[in-house]
Design an enzyme around this catalytic site. Sequence first.
Site, PDB file in Angstrom:
ATOM      1  N   ARG A   1      -8.257   2.390  -2.120  1.00 39.31           N
ATOM      2  CA  ARG A   1      -9.124   2.568  -0.935  1.00 39.31           C
ATOM      3  C   ARG A   1      -9.682   3.982  -1.007  1.00 39.31           C
ATOM      4  NH1 ARG A   1      -7.947   0.188   4.821  1.00 39.31           N
ATOM      5  NH2 ARG A   1      -9.903  -0.894   4.445  1.00 39.31           N
TER       6      ARG A   1
ATOM      7  N   CYS B   1     -13.666 -10.122  17.495  1.00 39.38           N
ATOM      8  CA  CYS B   1     -13.318  -8.732  17.813  1.00 39.38           C
ATOM      9  C   CYS B   1     -14.618  -7.973  18.012  1.00 39.38           C
ATOM     10  CB  CYS B   1     -12.545  -8.119  16.643  1.00 39.38           C
ATOM     11  SG  CYS B   1     -12.494  -6.321  16.686  1.00 39.38           S
TER      12      CYS B   1
ATOM     13  N   GLN C   1       0.850  -1.194   0.000  1.00 37.56           N
ATOM     14  CA  GLN C   1       0.000   0.000   0.000  1.00 37.56           C
ATOM     15  C   GLN C   1       0.881   1.239   0.000  1.00 37.56           C
ATOM     16  OE1 GLN C   1      -2.278   1.683   3.370  1.00 37.56           O
ATOM     17  NE2 GLN C   1      -4.090   1.568   2.055  1.00 37.56           N
TER      18      GLN C   1
ATOM     19  N   CYS D   1      -3.716  -6.569  21.411  1.00 36.53           N
ATOM     20  CA  CYS D   1      -5.120  -6.916  21.177  1.00 36.53           C
ATOM     21  C   CYS D   1      -5.678  -7.706  22.352  1.00 36.53           C
ATOM     22  CB  CYS D   1      -5.246  -7.719  19.883  1.00 36.53           C
ATOM     23  SG  CYS D   1      -6.917  -8.357  19.653  1.00 36.53           S
TER      24      CYS D   1
ATOM     25  N   ARG E   1      -9.130  -5.277  12.186  1.00 38.26           N
ATOM     26  CA  ARG E   1      -9.163  -5.683  13.599  1.00 38.26           C
ATOM     27  C   ARG E   1      -9.597  -7.144  13.795  1.00 38.26           C
ATOM     28  NH1 ARG E   1     -12.974  -1.470  15.949  1.00 38.26           N
ATOM     29  NH2 ARG E   1     -13.918  -1.993  13.950  1.00 38.26           N
TER      30      ARG E   1
ATOM     31  N   GLN F   1     -17.784 -11.515  34.614  1.00 39.32           N
ATOM     32  CA  GLN F   1     -18.346 -10.182  34.339  1.00 39.32           C
ATOM     33  C   GLN F   1     -18.768  -9.993  32.886  1.00 39.32           C
ATOM     34  OE1 GLN F   1     -16.022  -6.766  36.082  1.00 39.32           O
ATOM     35  NE2 GLN F   1     -14.814  -8.465  36.850  1.00 39.32           N
TER      36      GLN F   1
ATOM     37  N   TYR G   1      -6.348  11.540   4.912  1.00 40.72           N
ATOM     38  CA  TYR G   1      -4.965  11.574   4.446  1.00 40.72           C
ATOM     39  C   TYR G   1      -4.888  12.332   3.108  1.00 40.72           C
ATOM     40  CZ  TYR G   1      -4.145   7.959   8.038  1.00 40.72           C
ATOM     41  OH  TYR G   1      -4.049   7.261   9.203  1.00 40.72           O
TER      42      TYR G   1
HETATM   43  C1  LIG Z   1     -20.541  -3.323  33.297  1.00 37.60           C
HETATM   44  C2  LIG Z   1     -19.143  -3.715  33.016  1.00 37.60           C
HETATM   45  C3  LIG Z   1     -18.471  -3.067  32.003  1.00 37.60           C
HETATM   46  C4  LIG Z   1     -17.178  -3.429  31.686  1.00 37.60           C
HETATM   47  N1  LIG Z   1     -16.611  -2.849  30.606  1.00 37.60           N
HETATM   48  C5  LIG Z   1     -15.448  -3.339  30.149  1.00 37.60           C
HETATM   49  C6  LIG Z   1     -14.917  -2.897  28.916  1.00 37.60           C
HETATM   50  O1  LIG Z   1     -15.493  -2.077  28.220  1.00 37.60           O
HETATM   51  N2  LIG Z   1     -13.753  -3.409  28.495  1.00 37.60           N
HETATM   52  C7  LIG Z   1     -13.092  -4.324  29.230  1.00 37.60           C
HETATM   53  O2  LIG Z   1     -12.058  -4.797  28.774  1.00 37.60           O
HETATM   54  N3  LIG Z   1     -13.542  -4.751  30.410  1.00 37.60           N
HETATM   55  C8  LIG Z   1     -14.713  -4.291  30.882  1.00 37.60           C
HETATM   56  N4  LIG Z   1     -15.208  -4.738  32.074  1.00 37.60           N
HETATM   57  C9  LIG Z   1     -14.343  -5.529  32.954  1.00 37.60           C
HETATM   58  C10 LIG Z   1     -14.172  -6.971  32.537  1.00 37.60           C
HETATM   59  O3  LIG Z   1     -15.418  -7.603  32.376  1.00 37.60           O
HETATM   60  C11 LIG Z   1     -13.305  -7.644  33.573  1.00 37.60           C
HETATM   61  O4  LIG Z   1     -12.055  -6.991  33.632  1.00 37.60           O
HETATM   62  C12 LIG Z   1     -13.062  -9.129  33.271  1.00 37.60           C
HETATM   63  O5  LIG Z   1     -14.290  -9.824  33.173  1.00 37.60           O
HETATM   64  C13 LIG Z   1     -12.212  -9.746  34.368  1.00 37.60           C
HETATM   65  O6  LIG Z   1     -12.128 -11.125  34.143  1.00 37.60           O
HETATM   66  P1  LIG Z   1     -11.774 -12.118  35.320  1.00 37.60           P
HETATM   67  O7  LIG Z   1     -11.856 -13.474  34.745  1.00 37.60           O
HETATM   68  O8  LIG Z   1     -10.504 -11.687  35.956  1.00 37.60           O
HETATM   69  O9  LIG Z   1     -12.887 -11.909  36.428  1.00 37.60           O
HETATM   70  P2  LIG Z   1     -14.459 -12.074  36.349  1.00 37.60           P
HETATM   71  O10 LIG Z   1     -14.957 -11.794  34.994  1.00 37.60           O
HETATM   72  O11 LIG Z   1     -14.963 -11.240  37.462  1.00 37.60           O
HETATM   73  O12 LIG Z   1     -14.691 -13.597  36.668  1.00 37.60           O
HETATM   74  C14 LIG Z   1     -14.365 -14.136  37.920  1.00 37.60           C
HETATM   75  C15 LIG Z   1     -15.272 -15.345  38.191  1.00 37.60           C
HETATM   76  O13 LIG Z   1     -14.783 -16.033  39.328  1.00 37.60           O
HETATM   77  C16 LIG Z   1     -15.897 -16.523  40.075  1.00 37.60           C
HETATM   78  N5  LIG Z   1     -15.414 -16.788  41.430  1.00 37.60           N
HETATM   79  C17 LIG Z   1     -15.102 -15.883  42.387  1.00 37.60           C
HETATM   80  N6  LIG Z   1     -14.593 -16.526  43.466  1.00 37.60           N
HETATM   81  C18 LIG Z   1     -14.597 -17.852  43.180  1.00 37.60           C
HETATM   82  C19 LIG Z   1     -14.163 -19.006  43.874  1.00 37.60           C
HETATM   83  N7  LIG Z   1     -13.591 -18.923  45.068  1.00 37.60           N
HETATM   84  N8  LIG Z   1     -14.335 -20.202  43.291  1.00 37.60           N
HETATM   85  C20 LIG Z   1     -14.886 -20.321  42.059  1.00 37.60           C
HETATM   86  N9  LIG Z   1     -15.304 -19.239  41.368  1.00 37.60           N
HETATM   87  C21 LIG Z   1     -15.133 -18.037  41.900  1.00 37.60           C
HETATM   88  C22 LIG Z   1     -16.901 -15.402  39.950  1.00 37.60           C
HETATM   89  O14 LIG Z   1     -18.204 -15.888  40.213  1.00 37.60           O
HETATM   90  C23 LIG Z   1     -16.712 -14.978  38.502  1.00 37.60           C
HETATM   91  O15 LIG Z   1     -17.567 -15.701  37.638  1.00 37.60           O
HETATM   92  C24 LIG Z   1     -16.504  -4.410  32.448  1.00 37.60           C
HETATM   93  C25 LIG Z   1     -17.159  -5.036  33.500  1.00 37.60           C
HETATM   94  C26 LIG Z   1     -18.460  -4.705  33.787  1.00 37.60           C
HETATM   95  C27 LIG Z   1     -19.158  -5.397  34.920  1.00 37.60           C
HETATM   96  C1  LIG Z   2      -4.146   0.900  14.100  1.00 37.59           C
HETATM   97  C2  LIG Z   2      -4.712   1.061  12.725  1.00 37.59           C
HETATM   98  C3  LIG Z   2      -3.868   1.165  11.643  1.00 37.59           C
HETATM   99  C4  LIG Z   2      -4.388   1.320  10.349  1.00 37.59           C
HETATM  100  N1  LIG Z   2      -3.529   1.458   9.301  1.00 37.59           N
HETATM  101  C5  LIG Z   2      -4.025   1.614   8.037  1.00 37.59           C
HETATM  102  C6  LIG Z   2      -3.162   1.721   6.918  1.00 37.59           C
HETATM  103  O1  LIG Z   2      -1.936   1.669   7.002  1.00 37.59           O
HETATM  104  N2  LIG Z   2      -3.741   1.895   5.704  1.00 37.59           N
HETATM  105  C7  LIG Z   2      -5.093   1.934   5.520  1.00 37.59           C
HETATM  106  O2  LIG Z   2      -5.558   2.053   4.396  1.00 37.59           O
HETATM  107  N3  LIG Z   2      -5.922   1.779   6.566  1.00 37.59           N
HETATM  108  C8  LIG Z   2      -5.428   1.624   7.810  1.00 37.59           C
HETATM  109  N4  LIG Z   2      -6.288   1.454   8.859  1.00 37.59           N
HETATM  110  C9  LIG Z   2      -7.736   1.244   8.589  1.00 37.59           C
HETATM  111  C10 LIG Z   2      -8.024  -0.283   8.542  1.00 37.59           C
HETATM  112  O3  LIG Z   2      -7.402  -0.887   7.436  1.00 37.59           O
HETATM  113  C11 LIG Z   2      -9.524  -0.605   8.480  1.00 37.59           C
HETATM  114  O4  LIG Z   2     -10.043  -0.036   7.319  1.00 37.59           O
HETATM  115  C12 LIG Z   2     -10.281  -0.109   9.694  1.00 37.59           C
HETATM  116  O5  LIG Z   2      -9.636  -0.534  10.881  1.00 37.59           O
HETATM  117  C13 LIG Z   2     -11.717  -0.614   9.705  1.00 37.59           C
HETATM  118  O6  LIG Z   2     -11.782  -1.991   9.514  1.00 37.59           O
HETATM  119  P1  LIG Z   2     -11.954  -3.064  10.712  1.00 37.59           P
HETATM  120  O7  LIG Z   2     -13.290  -2.809  11.358  1.00 37.59           O
HETATM  121  O8  LIG Z   2     -11.865  -4.391  10.030  1.00 37.59           O
HETATM  122  O9  LIG Z   2     -10.837  -2.838  11.676  1.00 37.59           O
HETATM  123  C14 LIG Z   2      -5.788   1.343  10.157  1.00 37.59           C
HETATM  124  C15 LIG Z   2      -6.639   1.244  11.249  1.00 37.59           C
HETATM  125  C16 LIG Z   2      -6.120   1.105  12.519  1.00 37.59           C
HETATM  126  C17 LIG Z   2      -7.056   0.977  13.686  1.00 37.59           C
HETATM  127  S1  SF4 Z   3      -8.139  -4.787  20.849  1.00 38.77           S
HETATM  128 FE1  SF4 Z   3     -10.368  -5.143  20.780  1.00 38.77          FE
HETATM  129  S2  SF4 Z   3     -11.067  -3.909  19.033  1.00 38.77           S
HETATM  130 FE2  SF4 Z   3      -8.862  -4.047  18.853  1.00 38.77          FE
HETATM  131  S3  SF4 Z   3      -8.573  -5.787  17.466  1.00 38.77           S
HETATM  132 FE3  SF4 Z   3      -8.459  -6.597  19.536  1.00 38.77          FE
HETATM  133  S4  SF4 Z   3     -10.547  -7.275  20.036  1.00 38.77           S
HETATM  134 FE4  SF4 Z   3     -10.671  -5.927  18.241  1.00 38.77          FE
END
Ligand SMILES: Cc1cc2nc3c(=O)[nH]c(=O)nc-3n(C[C@H](O)[C@H](O)[C@H](O)COP(=O)(O)OP(=O)(O)OC[C@H]3O[C@@H](n4cnc5c(N)ncnc54)[C@H](O)[C@@H]3O)c2cc1C
Ligand SMILES: Cc1cc2nc3c(=O)[nH]c(=O)nc-3n(C[C@H](O)[C@H](O)[C@H](O)COP(=O)(O)O)c2cc1C
Ligand code: SF4
Length: 658
Positions: free
Chosen positions: A241, A362, A120, A379, A339, A439, A193
């Site tokens: 593109r 993803c 590209q 990722c 992604r 969670q 771009y």
């Molecule tokens: C509303 C919400 C939004 C979130 N948004 C995001 C987000 O946008 N992006 C992101 O990356 N993360 C997000 N998170 C956080 C993410 O879900 C957690 O970081 C992740 O699930 C942690 O994984 P874990 O396995 O460590 O713990 P958990 O997912 O908490 O799992 C732990 C498990 O262990 C079990 N357990 C506990 N004690 C014991 C025991 N003694 N014996 C057996 N089982 C037990 C529990 O019941 C539970 O099922 C969000 C969480 C919530 C609730």
């Molecule tokens: C970290 C990152 C780097 C990217 N680099 C390029 C690139 O070099 N050239 C390009 O045409 N698009 C680039 N893109 C756009 C992606 O190719 C793609 O079009 C975009 O992520 C949406 O598709 P997806 O949902 O499959 O990720 C980039 C996107 C991201 C997030």
């Molecule tokens: S970090 Fe999240 S959004 Fe990005 S490629 Fe991985 S799963 Fe997809």
Amino acid sequence: MKPNAGDGIFWEASQEGFVFEHLLQPGRIGKIRTKNRIRFAPQITNMCDPETGEVTEREINYLVEKAKGGAGIVTAQGGYVQPLGKGYPRQMAMDRDENIPGLRRLAKAIKDHGAVAMSQVMHVGRLAHPKYAGLDELPVGPTAMEPMIPRFEPCRELGREEIREIVRLHGDAARRGKEAGFECVDICGINGYFIHSFLCAWSNKRTDEYGGPVEKRARVLIEILEAVRDAVGADYPILLRLNATDLKNGGSPEEEYTRIALMCQEAGVDALSATVGMYESDFPAITSDIKPGQWLYLAENWKKAGVKVPIMMAYRMNRAEVAEKAIADGVIDFWEMMRPLMADPYIPQKLVEGRPEDIALCVACNYGCFVAAEASQACTMNPRFGKEGDESLLIKPAAEKRKIMVAGGGPAGMEAARVAALRGHDVTLYEKGDRLGGQLNLLATTPNWEEWADVAKYFMTQVRKAGVKVELGKEVTPELVQEERPDKVVVATGPIPDIPLVPGVKGKNVVTVFDVLAEKVPVGKRVAIWGGRHFAVYTADKLAAQGKEVILATDLPNWGRGISPTIIIGYKVRFRMIGINAMRDATLDSITDTGIVLIHKGEEKVFEVDTVVIATVQRDRELAEALGVGKDFIAGDCRAPRRVFSAVHEGYAAGLKA
Ligand SMILES: Cc1cc2nc3c(=O)[nH]c(=O)nc-3n(C[C@H](O)[C@H](O)[C@H](O)COP(=O)(O)OP(=O)(O)OC[C@H]3O[C@@H](n4cnc5c(N)ncnc54)[C@H](O)[C@@H]3O)c2cc1C
Ligand SMILES: Cc1cc2nc3c(=O)[nH]c(=O)nc-3n(C[C@H](O)[C@H](O)[C@H](O)COP(=O)(O)O)c2cc1C
Ligand code: SF4
């Protein structure tokens, strides 16, 4: 077909014997045949040499993994055509003949692993950071403008001679790709771009032959196509593109891009990739509120208008069944992904082998792939991302079979159990609740995050297939461990609530975020949520969607900490629209029977609410300490509350070491 239903599309698809015949049929771009209709879209990986832009072994290993995974076309990242057009510190260079040997190694490695190698050529124009190329100059564009986004710089207006020079440099870079052995070239015309900045009426205010009506704004693109054609020869496939929509007030209308697509077809492109939006778009194109396939109408419009060359499309096309249908319906000809193939490079192979339920999905968490330009990408779903050449991260048979207990059935525990079982261990996964998922099951109940339920299902399927024994409703205790006498215990028990020590916190009107999301407790009409991280924000959104009046307050300097900037923007806009009162830098003073008392900006503020939700959590080391488990075997939020990313990565590492 129910895209984004959140109830296990892949299971549904596999159970119904869904076949991906259209995705897996051979394709053609110009004279090139592809083994299937799947292309890995270009990705600046920030893995090349920061000084020279030379291809590194890491970059080669990264793209080889995509070829090994079965993509028909693997595209290298956008290579800058001149230093002034460099946008990222470790971006690949295509501006000098000295780059050819490195490019050759890359092209050969991709082809040796069965994919078509595509280069590209890219100039990021007004969004460049010339300092990354050691230049003390302003970036360039059609019209001088101030940046809308603080991390960019003002750009200066290009003279006509300079434009012609950049046009020529695109041709030179494409020629280098061809000499290096790439079989086609992709011209990057997206995202604000260089090329797109001329096409888009918002950024091009010129009055000469390169500005004004669409034909003039498209002139630079047509000249680049001609320059590239001259450089690569008549039968070398060229893909463009091209933005199909700007998602911007003041941007160019979609009909203009349709016209440009037709003009480019006339000018001899062999394929088009329809792209969506730009850095300055009014709303994001690839967040989880965008449903898979939502943008396909743009490709369809091009087809209806008479585009005959193959069209491909990415942008939240994360589900094979959506892509399969789009190709079957003639809406697109190739499925592009960036992604989704970051999360799982082996999607094509899994489709060939008829096991779509094994695809690591993803869900557009945008954590890891959207990082500051200087940072390394990663990722959530793929702990081997960017470390493809590291043998120590491969799942290999263990030297001796061990009995492993995994405590906690969230993503961390499931991943640890999966990996340990694949290594040949005798693994039992204990979950004290009545289902696996942790969670993820709660997160999936919040608006626009339903697909996390599919991620939970993916892990459950993998655990089952790996032969892990699952004990639901069984809490791991020191006594149970004593009884079972395992060789190793992995603790992945998640976080516990962090209840603030303020007056009134034990009141009947106070509940935890986990109980609210699990619908174990009633929640009144007026709600205050104490907390500012992702779970607090998403819970606020969920409760507001149920018609409740919501206040969100945190002592953090910003609410939404830990949420990708690409995502938090949407919440800020939505919260303003639906009237969620979100406060940062607040102190929780006390809770009364009728409300909450906060100190905010030095003032005491009393809010009358029916329910107070405590949405702050802390690590839970109790079990690990009681068992004397070392750090390597404590995974996920029980180590420190964070994200799915850390849960999966630490679970993977624990499974490898067990
Ligand atoms: C509303 C919400 C939004 C979130 N948004 C995001 C987000 O946008 N992006 C992101 O990356 N993360 C997000 N998170 C956080 C993410 O879900 C957690 O970081 C992740 O699930 C942690 O994984 P874990 O396995 O460590 O713990 P958990 O997912 O908490 O799992 C732990 C498990 O262990 C079990 N357990 C506990 N004690 C014991 C025991 N003694 N014996 C057996 N089982 C037990 C529990 O019941 C539970 O099922 C969000 C969480 C919530 C609730
Ligand atoms: C970290 C990152 C780097 C990217 N680099 C390029 C690139 O070099 N050239 C390009 O045409 N698009 C680039 N893109 C756009 C992606 O190719 C793609 O079009 C975009 O992520 C949406 O598709 P997806 O949902 O499959 O990720 C980039 C996107 C991201 C997030
Ligand atoms: S970090 Fe999240 S959004 Fe990005 S490629 Fe991985 S799963 Fe997809």
